[in-house]
Design an enzyme around this catalytic site. Structure first.
Site: not given
Length: 598
Positions: A116, A208, A235, A292
């Protein structure tokens, strides 16, 4: 993997049971890697290979075993599915070393986007907006705490190599920072064997929103619009939709273009998802990229009329992306509901056990059911407890939402706890209907979504009693046919008496409460049922559709239809109004025998 050639593809932990005979890619044989027991997937393949016991470390995460199966089956390519090794750079490198095509991005892209801290730097350099945070190499507790203080609470602690909500903690004050950091490190070490962390500013009640992208070996990249995955528990996504509600076309275009810049920045090839955090004013920042095919990709397929697995295969074969950006159009609206074996009333804790009964809505071009289990299979403790993905499409959001709720009511499972009723409450919540979704949606509306169990209506108890009586009658009729003795005292359950009506006292159990029902068998075949001080006139019959039994009945003139399942000592009724579960009390003299048998 040349065009117009027969290609053997090794499929590892794939999500679907839908294959293609493409003009340029023929796919015989289809090879499946499986563990221990035969599941639904293996019946759709030409070859199946066991790769070890249930624990994933000894099977699905064993690179050597999967490569060995690829060699044994002469597979030219490996499709890694949506989990396990699908974002593992070492596995992609190993495939390359062994001369096997990894159906996914190059190892360098997996590496850059998988870490990240690295991905944030690359995105910032590519002009993609990023969340303020710390992504540095100094991983001392003191350094991380100082940066959290600089950024300002609340902050999000994230595992550098994280995903799926693992190694992620929200910290709202400096007093709880150390405890949450240690907890996140432990989880990250266990899940990814790496406890390095980054710190980001936490945006309260964000959305999101993620964008599906595709790249090819010829330098092309496109976006296939966005998905909203805001509604989550622990989450982890629970319901997704495409396109995101309330997003204007100009914002949609900016999102897509930012996602394409992100993909091109790492020379991306294949299917990928660029995830963004979006605030209430539709400002967005890069969160991460999943290198992916996502579990929720079917909603994108539904609104674009594409097959993303086919695209993956074509691109792995060296072809260009099948459509240009201008040729990719958005039509209608789609939802995906993830059906889990879990107990929403117990903090969504996963459960394991047998699928004693499993019936689903009928699949059609606008309804997809993606699952790997059948009735009689068991949900294991070793894997994610997702039973299925229910995907629906309609011309607009409201129509798609109506179709989703209709289909959820037809998804009936007996044997373990599921989140189906929770999904029905969620999809019927006024704020969800209005499209006012965000990542704090479930905690914010917790009381309305997790309704306490109410006592069954007396009419429902009458339905349950009728279902039990008619089932008994059906068993008696079967006995009569087999015994060839119509005068046997066991050959009648009609309750018929000369000159008088027969009244039978029944007891059913609604939750913890026993309910006494006095059932009078009327001469016309109907029943009078008295519960407490109220009497109901009841009549009906059973009929079959496919493998299911339905109860069609009338209670005080109000007609209804429900799917009827009686297993052991429980009556289950599934209807468009919802589901109820009524127990048949076991006599005390049999209770000890019953408990010994279980």
């Amino acid at each position: 993997m040349a065009a117009a050639s027969a290609v053997s593809v090794l499929l590892v932990a794939a999500e679907r049971n839908r294959w293609h005979r493409l003009p340029s890619l023929l796919l015989p044989p289809r090879t499946w890697v499986w563990r221990q027991r035969t599941m639904k997937y293996t019946t759709a393949t030409d070859e199946a290979y066991s790769i070890g016991p249930a624990p994933s470390q000894q099977s699905y995460l064993s690179m050597e075993k999967i490569i060995q199966v690829a060699k044994t089956s002469a597979a030219q390519a490996i499709h890694p599915g949506c989990g396990f090794l699908s974002e593992n750079m070492e596995f992609a490198e190993l495939c390359k070393q062994e001369g096997i095509i990894f159906i996914g991005p190059p190892p360098s892209a997996i590496r850059d986007m998988g870490i990240k801290s690295t991905s944030k730097s690359i995105m910032a350099a590519a002009g993609v907006p990023v969340v303020e945070g710390y992504h540095g190499e100094d991983q001392s507790d003191q350094c991380l705490k100082e940066h959290a203080r600089r950024i300002g609470y609340p902050v999000m602690i994230k595992a550098v190599r994280g995903g799926g909500g693992k190694g992620m903690r929200i910290v709202r004050s400096e007093q709880e920072f150390q405890e949450q950091l240690e907890s996140a490190r432990r989880e990250a070490k266990k899940s990814f064997n790496d406890d390095a962390m980054l710190i980001e500013k936490f945006v309260d009640t964000p959305r999101h929103v993620e964008v599906q992208v595709f790249g090819d070996h010829h330098g092309n990249a496109v976006y296939l619009f966005e998905r909203d995955c805001s509604v989550q528990r622990r989450h982890q996504k629970i319901i997704e939709e495409a396109p995101a509600p309330g997003i204007k076309s100009e914002v949609r275009k900016k999102l897509g273009e930012a996602a394409v810049r992100a993909a091109k920045a790492v020379n991306y090839v294949g299917a990928g998802t660029v995830e963004f955090i979006m605030d209430s004013k539709h400002n967005f920042c890069f969160m991460e990229m999943n290198t992916r095919l996502q579990v929720e990709h079917p909603v994108t397929e539904m609104i674009t009329g594409t097959d993303l697995v086919e695209w993956q295969l074509r691109i792995a074969a060296g072809e260009k992306i099948p459509l240009s950006q201008e040729e990719i159009t958005l039509q209608g609206h789609a939802f995906e509901a993830r059906i889990y074996a879990e107990d929403p009333s117990n903090n969504f804790m996963p459960v394991a056990g047998p699928l004693v009964h499993l019936s689903t809505p009928r699949a059609d071009p606008s309804t997809r059911i993606e699952t790997g289990v059948r009735q009689g299979d068991e949900v294991s403790v070793h894997y994610d407890p997702m039973i299925a993905k229910l995907v629906v499409w309609a011309a607009d959001r409201q129509a798609a939402l109506t179709k989703l709720r209709y289909s959820l009511r037809q998804y009936n499972i007996v044997g373990l706890h599921t989140n189906i009723d929770f999904l029905l409450n969620l999809s019927g919540h006024p704020e969800f209907e209005a499209g006012n979704v965000h990542t704090d949606f479930i905690p914010q509306h917790h009381k309305q979504l997790l309704l306490s169990r109410k006592a069954a209506a007396k009419e429902s108890l009458c339905q349950a009693a009728l279902g039990l009586i008619l089932k008994e009658k059906a068993m008696t009729d079967t006995f009569t046919l087999q015994a060839h003795d119509q005068f046997s005292p066991f050959s009648s359950s009609s309750g018929r008496r000369l000159n008088i009506s027969y009244t039978r006292n029944m007891t059913l159990k609604d939750g913890k409460n026993n309910v006494a029902i006095a059932v009078t068998y009327n001469h016309d075949g109907s029943y009078s049922m008295q519960i407490e001080d109220k009497t109901f006139q009841v009549l009906g019959n059973l009929y079959s559709e496919g493998d299911c039994t339905y109860l069609k009945c009338s209670v005080n003139g109000v007609a209804s239809k429900a799917k009827l399942i009686i297993l052991e000592n429980t009556i289950y009724l599934f209807s468009k109004e919802g589901s109820i579960e009524i127990d048949i009390p076991v006599p005390k003299y049999l209770s000890s025998v019953s408990s010994q048998e279980t």
